[in-house]
Design an enzyme around this catalytic site. Structure first.
Site, short mmCIF file in Angstrom:
data_model
loop_
_atom_site.label_atom_id
_atom_site.label_comp_id
_atom_site.label_asym_id
_atom_site.label_seq_id
_atom_site.Cartn_x
_atom_site.Cartn_y
_atom_site.Cartn_z
N ASP A 32 -4.33 2.08 -1.54
CA ASP A 32 -4.10 3.09 -2.24
C ASP A 32 -4.76 5.23 -1.75
O ASP A 32 -6.06 5.15 -1.74
CB ASP A 32 -2.87 3.98 -3.52
N SER A 60 1.28 -1.22 0.66
CA SER A 60 -0.30 0.06 0.09
C SER A 60 0.88 1.58 0.07
O SER A 60 1.97 0.91 0.38
CB SER A 60 -0.47 0.04 1.26
N SER A 73 -3.04 -3.40 -3.67
CA SER A 73 -1.96 -2.86 -2.66
C SER A 73 -3.08 -1.05 -1.99
O SER A 73 -4.56 -1.12 -3.31
CB SER A 73 -1.45 -1.64 -3.39
#
Length: 384
Positions: free
Chosen positions: A302, A262, A300
């Protein structure tokens, strides 16, 4: 264990301060990485007046993983928009590029348009304790917020450091979060293996905390945009620096096969922006990450938040407020500055980070400075 952690913590803080003052530790520009735009004097989020950053770094143990014992490679980072002595909230907006992560408190940021308190960053399994510690820190100060409320919805974000850290050992304690808050300062910001970024990995090299800034010219208002990242994402083969495929040019053993991890990004500016404009600023972080090769994979998280230190006192419940704001048509230089500063902050994190060995003797290599320069030179991108 706690005593050992703090011995290491104090050593890191003091040593980091010495390095920052002496400018011994190179940053990306020092290695000849070319970037667009005009950075502020510190090339850091703290170039935005009033912003303070603090870290607590926890490093102890080695060898096989023993849950609850270690090895420990983690920490907490605190970003205070107006400094630790202010109760004045800031206009803010946030954006999720990919939601496989956590940033608490953002529902109220979205509805109210204000960020009231710090932004904290830690590891995935320590969000709760850090959130509660921020409330404890506020309660000990003995003051309601400027609206008169005695409750708090702290903004706490995370990335996963379980490849190197005993993440299920819950080693981050309330006092660690409080230390990050109390020790926050303006001035140079420690980068790499510090604070919440201690155990993080970026593009299969060692990652962590990175920062950068841009100052607009006088015609564009002379405003400052500062960015701080906690980067823990990406595949080596996708890594781009200065537009060239650095990850492919510097091969190495695989750590994972997907865009795992991340990134949390905090954007600060002194430009007079309202929440809808700040959300637009937060969205532009995505384009900066794209320059570095991110495609924001399924695994991920984000998450980005942007705030403005302009319009002091706007949250006060008294009177009619006169709010300053830029016209939307004047935002382009701020958008570009956000993209540029994000791109550089990630590379600064990787340049500052050092090779780390964690649980079960797993090792993540640092981005090698000499090889990076060789690749830049090969592509005729090495700055003079």
């Amino acid at each position: 264990m706690r005593k050992l952690n703090y011995v290491i913590l104090i050593s890191i803080v003091l040593f980091g301060s010495i390095l920052a003052g002496a400018q011994v530790k190179p940053r990306a520009r020092d290695l000849g990485v070319p970037f667009d735009g005009n950075p502020g004097p510190l090339n850091a989020i703290t170039d935005v007046k009033g912003v303070e950053v603090g870290h607590t770094t926890l490093i102890s143990g080695s060898g096989p993983l023993k849950v609850g014992v270690g090895p420990v490679r983690t920490g907490v980072t605190a970003i205070l928009p107006r400094g630790k002595d202010s109760r004045d909230a800031v206009f803010a907006g946030w954006f999720s590029l990919n939601g496989n992560g956590e940033m608490t408190g953002t529902h109220w940021v979205e509805d109210s348009g204000f960020l009231d308190g710090p932004v904290m960053i830690t590891n995935t399994h320590s969000v709760g304790v850090v959130r509660d510690a921020v409330i404890q820190w506020k309660v000990k100060r003995g003051e309601a917020d400027m609206e008169g409320y005695w409750w708090s919805l702290p903004v706490v974000a995370e990335t996963w450091d379980g490849y190197l850290n005993d993440i299920n050992g819950f080693h981050v304690k309330p006092e660690d979060a409080i230390h990050a808050l109390d020790s926050a300062l303006s001035g140079p910001v420690a980068e790499g293996n510090v604070g919440g970024g201690t155990g993080m990995i970026c593009n299969e090299f060692k990652g962590g905390i990175g920062t950068s800034s841009r100052v607009l010219n006088a015609k564009e208002g002379g405003y400052t945009v500062g960015v701080l990242v906690q980067c823990n994402y990406g595949e080596r083969e996708q890594l781009r620096i200065a537009g060239i495929p650095v990850g492919r040019e510097i091969p190495g053993p695989k750590i994972w096969d997907n865009d795992t991890g991340s990134i949390i990004v905090v954007v600060a500016t002194d430009a007079p922006l309202i929440p809808t404009q700040l959300k637009r600023l937060a969205r532009r972080v995505s384009l900066g990450l794209g320059r570095d090769g991110s495609y924001s994979g399924d695994g991920s998280g984000d998450l980005f938040i942007a705030f403005s230190t302009a319009n002091p006192g706007a949250i006060s419940p008294k009177g009619l407020h006169q709010i300053a704001m830029l016209p939307n048509g004047k935002l382009d230089p701020l958008f570009l500055a956000t993209v540029q500063a994000t791109e550089e902050a990630v590379v600064n994190a990787m340049v500052a980070a050092e090779t780390m060995t964690g649980i079960n003797n797993k090792t993540v290599p640092a981005l090698p400075h000499d090889k990076l320069r060789e690749v830049l030179k090969k592509y005729n991108r090495l700055a003079k």
